[in-house]
Design an enzyme around this catalytic site. Structure first.
Site, PDB file in Angstrom:
ATOM      1  N   LEU A 149       0.840  -1.205   0.000  1.00 42.98           N
ATOM      2  CA  LEU A 149       0.000   0.000   0.000  1.00 42.98           C
ATOM      3  C   LEU A 149       0.869   1.246   0.000  1.00 42.98           C
ATOM      4  O   LEU A 149       1.834   1.342   0.771  1.00 42.98           O
ATOM      5  CB  LEU A 149      -0.898   0.013   1.238  1.00 42.98           C
ATOM      6  CG  LEU A 149      -1.555   1.362   1.590  1.00 42.98           C
ATOM      7  CD1 LEU A 149      -2.578   1.766   0.530  1.00 42.98           C
ATOM      8  CD2 LEU A 149      -2.212   1.311   2.972  1.00 42.98           C
ATOM      9  N   SER A 150       0.520   2.227  -0.847  1.00 48.24           N
ATOM     10  CA  SER A 150       1.125   3.551  -0.805  1.00 48.24           C
ATOM     11  C   SER A 150       2.635   3.460  -1.014  1.00 48.24           C
ATOM     12  O   SER A 150       3.086   2.968  -2.049  1.00 48.24           O
ATOM     13  CB  SER A 150       0.748   4.220   0.520  1.00 48.24           C
ATOM     14  OG  SER A 150       1.022   5.586   0.520  1.00 48.24           O
ATOM     15  N   ALA A 151       3.444   3.916  -0.055  1.00 45.72           N
ATOM     16  CA  ALA A 151       4.890   3.754  -0.203  1.00 45.72           C
ATOM     17  C   ALA A 151       5.251   2.277  -0.307  1.00 45.72           C
ATOM     18  O   ALA A 151       6.219   1.913  -0.996  1.00 45.72           O
ATOM     19  CB  ALA A 151       5.608   4.389   0.984  1.00 45.72           C
ATOM     20  N   VAL A 173      -1.182  -1.175  -4.578  1.00 41.42           N
ATOM     21  CA  VAL A 173      -2.367  -0.476  -4.075  1.00 41.42           C
ATOM     22  C   VAL A 173      -1.985   0.972  -3.767  1.00 41.42           C
ATOM     23  O   VAL A 173      -1.149   1.231  -2.895  1.00 41.42           O
ATOM     24  CB  VAL A 173      -2.922  -1.161  -2.807  1.00 41.42           C
ATOM     25  CG1 VAL A 173      -4.204  -0.468  -2.353  1.00 41.42           C
ATOM     26  CG2 VAL A 173      -3.155  -2.648  -3.045  1.00 41.42           C
ATOM     27  N   HIS A 285      -7.374   7.715  -0.291  1.00 44.83           N
ATOM     28  CA  HIS A 285      -6.106   6.990  -0.261  1.00 44.83           C
ATOM     29  C   HIS A 285      -6.173   5.839   0.741  1.00 44.83           C
ATOM     30  O   HIS A 285      -6.395   6.064   1.938  1.00 44.83           O
ATOM     31  CB  HIS A 285      -4.987   7.953   0.135  1.00 44.83           C
ATOM     32  CG  HIS A 285      -3.622   7.362   0.040  1.00 44.83           C
ATOM     33  ND1 HIS A 285      -3.035   7.033  -1.163  1.00 44.83           N
ATOM     34  CD2 HIS A 285      -2.715   7.053   1.003  1.00 44.83           C
ATOM     35  CE1 HIS A 285      -1.824   6.550  -0.936  1.00 44.83           C
ATOM     36  NE2 HIS A 285      -1.605   6.549   0.363  1.00 44.83           N
TER      37      HIS A 285
END
Length: 393
Positions: A149-151, A173, A285
């Site tokens: 997820l994200s980073a 993601v 997010h």
């Protein structure tokens, strides 16, 4: 806060980081994850956590799960439900964890040149963890996957690009493509605007990250359409990057809605799905949560873990071919051990699966009907279960 002010603020953290403002560090949570402290030289100085269920499937798979900023391995596992999925379907988990000494917001350093090159930094540490899991738990080396997820999603892009021979597939993601940033300023710009590089240029970044010449990993991309932390245009850039790597056209081969959310699909000449993309309608997010196809819920709502009516973790596990139920040792009332019944087969006309045998996932490409071998043991099990003569394995 302006881009310039963001840069100035983040410049004072112990190590360059991005995805600022994603919340405080996650508190400790109860977890089934186990930490391993000795797994290699660990040049990226990451922590290694894992979960291996009591009953592994035959030729067990491994899923590497990378948390987002402000999260820990345990908190993201709880939120996204990966250990529950692993216990249900018999695969192992590796969950690397960032340390605040490396990044003030505990983000993986997905843009730092020293951490995203093959054989260096955080990418190398994660690769060493994978090698340790392979040796310790007899993981099938053909069934290793990565998601984040994200980073963590951006770092999943790093792992797929720098070690493509290791991973059969990946799922990103709310992340970013590989190679679109090499410093903090570029990272923040990419988060807000996405890369303007063409598909061949994006694909070239992946091809140049290693000397790989074999088959490339398949990719599942997830992004909320209302994400204001990482622009949804990054999902399109990830798709373009991997379509070019796989030599596929930009136009989707199939479009549909899954649990109310648009999905686009691309497959190869053999009908194997290589790229899929989910746009989660009106979602901000985070990781989408919801009931799985088996009416079970995996994960718990929290920061950047968002109820969206679709279980991304389950769908990703299915995309990886991991959602076949683990066999349990039962004896049929007939007295025939099901282990022996499983070896019996007969041929009847049934819909043929696409040639995604290695992944265990059906193709999205329309297929003709043909004859195939049917697992009689499984048929017996289903019949006895339906009749109340056997518990569901």
């Amino acid at each position: 806060m302006s881009l310039v002010n963001n840069v100035e603020f983040l410049r004072h953290l112990p190590k360059m980081n991005a995805f600022s403002g994603l919340g405080a560090l996650a508190p400790a949570v109860p977890t089934a994850l186990v930490e391993t402290t000795e797994f290699g030289v660990n040049p990226g100085d990451l922590r290694m956590f894992s979960f291996v269920p009591a009953q592994l499937a035959r030729s067990p798979a491994l899923v590497v799960v990378l948390h987002g900023c402000g999260q820990t391995a345990a908190s993201y596992d709880l939120g996204a439900g990966w250990s529950a999925l692993a216990a249900h379907y018999g695969f192992a988990l590796l969950m690397p964890e960032q340390q605040a000494a490396n990044n003030g917001n505990t983000c993986f350093n997905w843009f730092n040149p020293q951490d995203i090159a093959r054989g260096q930094g955080e990418a190398s540490s994660i690769r060493q963890m994978v090698a340790h899991m392979l040796g310790a738990h007899e993981i099938d080396p053909r069934r290793i996957y990565v998601t984040g997820l994200s980073a963590g999603g951006a770092m999943a892009s790093v792992m797929l690009a720098t070690y493509p021979e290791v991973f059969a597939g990946g799922a990103i993601v709310a992340g970013l493509p590989y190679g679109v940033a090499t410093d903090l300023r570029e990272a923040l710009h990419a988060m807000m605007h996405a890369s303007a590089l063409s598909a061949p240029e994006l694909g070239g970044l992946v091809r140049n990250a290693s000397t790989h010449s074999g088959a490339w990993p398949k990719i599942s991309v997830w992004h909320g359409s209302a994400d204001r932390t990482v622009s949804p245009a990054n999902a399109d850039a990830i798709v373009r990057q991997w379509l070019d790597v796989h030599g596929l056209p930009l136009a989707a081969m199939s479009k549909s809605d899954v649990d109310g959310h648009p999905r686009e699909v691309w497959w190869n000449a053999d009908g194997e799905t290589l790229v899929e993309s989910f746009s989660i309608t009106a979602m901000a997010h985070g990781t989408p949560l919801g009931l799985a196809d088996n009416d079970e819920r995996y994960g718990v709502e929290g920061a950047f873990l968002i109820e969206a009516g679709i279980s991304s973790s389950y769908h990703i596990a299915s995309f990886f071919g991991l959602t076949d139920k683990v066999r349990q040792p039962h004896i049929a009332p007939t007295g025939i051990p099901l282990e022996r019944a499983d070896t019996i087969s007969m041929t009847i006309p049934v819909p043929a699966e696409a040639p995604e045998v290695a992944s265990g996932r059906k193709s999205d490409r329309p297929r003709k009907r043909s004859s195939k071998s049917v697992d009689v043991g499984a048929v017996i099990t289903r019949a006895l279960t339906a009749a109340g003569l056997m518990k569901q394995p």
